[in-house]
Design a protein around this motif. Structure first.
Motif, PDB file in Angstrom:
ATOM      1  N   UNK A  25       5.704 -13.519  -3.848  1.00  0.00           N
ATOM      2  CA  UNK A  25       6.143 -12.523  -4.829  1.00  0.00           C
ATOM      3  C   UNK A  25       5.014 -11.553  -5.165  1.00  0.00           C
ATOM      4  N   UNK A  26       3.823 -12.073  -5.311  1.00  0.00           N
ATOM      5  CA  UNK A  26       2.669 -11.210  -5.588  1.00  0.00           C
ATOM      6  C   UNK A  26       2.493 -10.204  -4.462  1.00  0.00           C
ATOM      7  N   UNK A  27       2.556 -10.683  -3.235  1.00  0.00           N
ATOM      8  CA  UNK A  27       2.346  -9.809  -2.086  1.00  0.00           C
ATOM      9  C   UNK A  27       3.448  -8.765  -1.984  1.00  0.00           C
ATOM     10  N   UNK A  28       4.685  -9.172  -2.216  1.00  0.00           N
ATOM     11  CA  UNK A  28       5.789  -8.205  -2.159  1.00  0.00           C
ATOM     12  C   UNK A  28       5.643  -7.129  -3.235  1.00  0.00           C
ATOM     13  N   UNK A  29       5.289  -7.541  -4.438  1.00  0.00           N
ATOM     14  CA  UNK A  29       5.177  -6.565  -5.512  1.00  0.00           C
ATOM     15  C   UNK A  29       4.006  -5.615  -5.271  1.00  0.00           C
ATOM     16  N   UNK A  30       2.910  -6.140  -4.753  1.00  0.00           N
ATOM     17  CA  UNK A  30       1.748  -5.293  -4.477  1.00  0.00           C
ATOM     18  C   UNK A  30       1.936  -4.462  -3.203  1.00  0.00           C
ATOM     19  N   UNK A  31       3.058  -4.660  -2.516  1.00  0.00           N
ATOM     20  CA  UNK A  31       3.418  -3.841  -1.357  1.00  0.00           C
ATOM     21  C   UNK A  31       4.557  -2.889  -1.677  1.00  0.00           C
ATOM     22  N   UNK A  32       5.012  -2.878  -2.928  1.00  0.00           N
ATOM     23  CA  UNK A  32       6.138  -2.052  -3.330  1.00  0.00           C
ATOM     24  C   UNK A  32       5.746  -0.579  -3.380  1.00  0.00           C
ATOM     25  N   UNK A  33       6.747   0.291  -3.315  1.00  0.00           N
ATOM     26  CA  UNK A  33       6.504   1.737  -3.412  1.00  0.00           C
ATOM     27  C   UNK A  33       5.840   2.088  -4.736  1.00  0.00           C
ATOM     28  N   UNK A  34       6.263   1.434  -5.822  1.00  0.00           N
ATOM     29  CA  UNK A  34       5.689   1.707  -7.138  1.00  0.00           C
ATOM     30  C   UNK A  34       4.210   1.359  -7.174  1.00  0.00           C
ATOM     31  N   UNK A  35       3.858   0.203  -6.638  1.00  0.00           N
ATOM     32  CA  UNK A  35       2.458  -0.212  -6.693  1.00  0.00           C
ATOM     33  C   UNK A  35       1.606   0.648  -5.766  1.00  0.00           C
ATOM     34  N   UNK A  36       2.115   0.982  -4.580  1.00  0.00           N
ATOM     35  CA  UNK A  36       1.353   1.828  -3.657  1.00  0.00           C
ATOM     36  C   UNK A  36       1.119   3.209  -4.257  1.00  0.00           C
ATOM     37  N   UNK A  37       2.106   3.716  -4.999  1.00  0.00           N
ATOM     38  CA  UNK A  37       1.935   5.002  -5.678  1.00  0.00           C
ATOM     39  C   UNK A  37       0.829   4.902  -6.727  1.00  0.00           C
ATOM     40  N   UNK A  38       0.794   3.786  -7.461  1.00  0.00           N
ATOM     41  CA  UNK A  38      -0.281   3.561  -8.441  1.00  0.00           C
ATOM     42  C   UNK A  38      -1.638   3.534  -7.739  1.00  0.00           C
ATOM     43  N   UNK A  39      -1.720   2.818  -6.608  1.00  0.00           N
ATOM     44  CA  UNK A  39      -2.983   2.747  -5.874  1.00  0.00           C
ATOM     45  C   UNK A  39      -3.435   4.121  -5.402  1.00  0.00           C
ATOM     46  N   UNK A  40      -2.494   4.921  -4.932  1.00  0.00           N
ATOM     47  CA  UNK A  40      -2.842   6.274  -4.484  1.00  0.00           C
ATOM     48  C   UNK A  40      -3.413   7.097  -5.633  1.00  0.00           C
ATOM     49  N   UNK A  41      -2.800   6.971  -6.815  1.00  0.00           N
ATOM     50  CA  UNK A  41      -3.315   7.682  -7.990  1.00  0.00           C
ATOM     51  C   UNK A  41      -4.686   7.159  -8.392  1.00  0.00           C
ATOM     52  N   UNK A  42      -4.860   5.852  -8.353  1.00  0.00           N
ATOM     53  CA  UNK A  42      -6.130   5.235  -8.736  1.00  0.00           C
ATOM     54  C   UNK A  42      -7.267   5.670  -7.817  1.00  0.00           C
ATOM     55  N   UNK A  43      -7.021   5.622  -6.516  1.00  0.00           N
ATOM     56  CA  UNK A  43      -8.079   5.847  -5.532  1.00  0.00           C
ATOM     57  C   UNK A  43      -8.233   7.300  -5.115  1.00  0.00           C
ATOM     58  N   UNK A  44      -7.212   8.129  -5.403  1.00  0.00           N
ATOM     59  CA  UNK A  44      -7.235   9.505  -4.936  1.00  0.00           C
ATOM     60  C   UNK A  44      -6.885   9.646  -3.471  1.00  0.00           C
ATOM     61  N   UNK A  45      -6.316   8.586  -2.876  1.00  0.00           N
ATOM     62  CA  UNK A  45      -5.927   8.597  -1.468  1.00  0.00           C
ATOM     63  C   UNK A  45      -4.407   8.629  -1.402  1.00  0.00           C
ATOM     64  N   UNK A  46      -3.814   9.756  -1.030  1.00  0.00           N
ATOM     65  CA  UNK A  46      -2.350   9.867  -1.066  1.00  0.00           C
ATOM     66  C   UNK A  46      -1.664   9.073   0.040  1.00  0.00           C
ATOM     67  N   UNK A  47      -0.411   8.711  -0.228  1.00  0.00           N
ATOM     68  CA  UNK A  47       0.490   8.133   0.776  1.00  0.00           C
ATOM     69  C   UNK A  47      -0.037   6.840   1.398  1.00  0.00           C
ATOM     70  N   UNK A  48      -0.523   5.950   0.561  1.00  0.00           N
ATOM     71  CA  UNK A  48      -0.993   4.653   1.070  1.00  0.00           C
ATOM     72  C   UNK A  48       0.178   3.819   1.568  1.00  0.00           C
TER      73      UNK A  48
END
Length: 246
Positions: free
Chosen positions: A86-109
């Motif tokens: 469940x952790x892996x699925x949630x951290x692979x979700x579109x919502x979480x990847x969008x958060x990571x892109x905002x955090x890191x400044x790297x778009x479209x992760x």
């Protein structure tokens, strides 16, 4: 990997509310962009994931034991307990990847559906991973450039004296610039590239029967100009000539 709105392993509302300050902190960290997030998973879920983490004696582990590393790895999602999957699925979700892109400044992760090299990691007393840079493209997708690593630690009562800190080194390998202890429910996120040297080079001294446990996830971007490089190990300044040669 499928997404489910029922999964509540990560408090996304809390992370999004702090995004502005987190993004600034991430960008300014040395020797390369990174951040440490405490209490990353919802506490009950973190507790369950730790309890369910496969023991080192399980036959599902791959053994990585050679001069540069001594650890166990497992990347098959179908073999993992539900709490960890469940952790892996949630951290692979579109919502979480969008958060990571905002955090890191790297778009479209892009998350890795194969968990290649990632998934679950575990190291017992004596375990280590020499300082290195990561492989830079996905083995199955040569146009996927590896950009971000995420690590979640599941180690209660972990003492500094046990070692196992993630070390981040400068590009010239002259000094360790940051050390991150693998304490319970701590998440480390960092940018990865051809000059982001990191590892846990000193053998663990935790008691026999205790292990350093982590979930490791890697994120990519699509790039027609992706540069492929294998994992690249570097010696420590104090290493002998023989160690440097190896």
């Amino acid at each position: 990997m499928t997404e489910s709105s029922a999964l509540k392993t990560v408090d996304m509302q809390r992370l999004k509310a702090a995004l502005s300050s987190l993004r600034a902190e991430y960008a300014q960290k040395k020797p390369f962009p990174h951040i440490v997030l405490e209490d990353f998973l919802e506490r009950p879920h973190a507790e369950q994931a730790m309890v369910d983490f496969p023991g080192a004696d399980s036959d599902q582990w791959l053994h990585y034991k050679h001069f540069n590393e001594n650890k166990l790895g497992q990347s098959k999602l179908e073999l993992m307990p539900d709490s960890i999957a469940q952790v892996i699925r949630e951290c692979s979700s579109a919502e979480f990847c969008a958060f990571l892109s905002e955090l890191t400044g790297i778009p479209n992760l892009i998350p890795d559906p194969d968990l290649d090299g990632g998934g679950l990691h575990q190291s017992a007393r004596g375990g280590f991973l020499r300082v290195h840079t990561d492989f830079t493209t996905h083995p199955k997708h040569p146009t996927w450039q590896r950009r971000v690593n995420l690590l979640v630690y599941l180690n209660k009562d972990w003492l500094d004296s046990y070692g196992g800190h993630l070390e981040l080194w400068d590009v010239d390998m002259q000094s360790c610039q940051a050390k991150i202890a693998p304490t319970f429910n701590r998440c480390t996120i960092f940018t990865t590239g051809t000059d982001t040297f990191h590892g846990l080079p000193h053998p663990l001294t935790c008691p026999e029967g205790m292990t350093r446990k982590s979930i490791a996830l890697y994120y990519f971007t699509e790039s027609s100009g992706a540069v492929s490089q294998s994992t690249y190990y570097k010696p420590l300044p104090e290493d002998s000539g023989i160690k440097r040669l190896l």
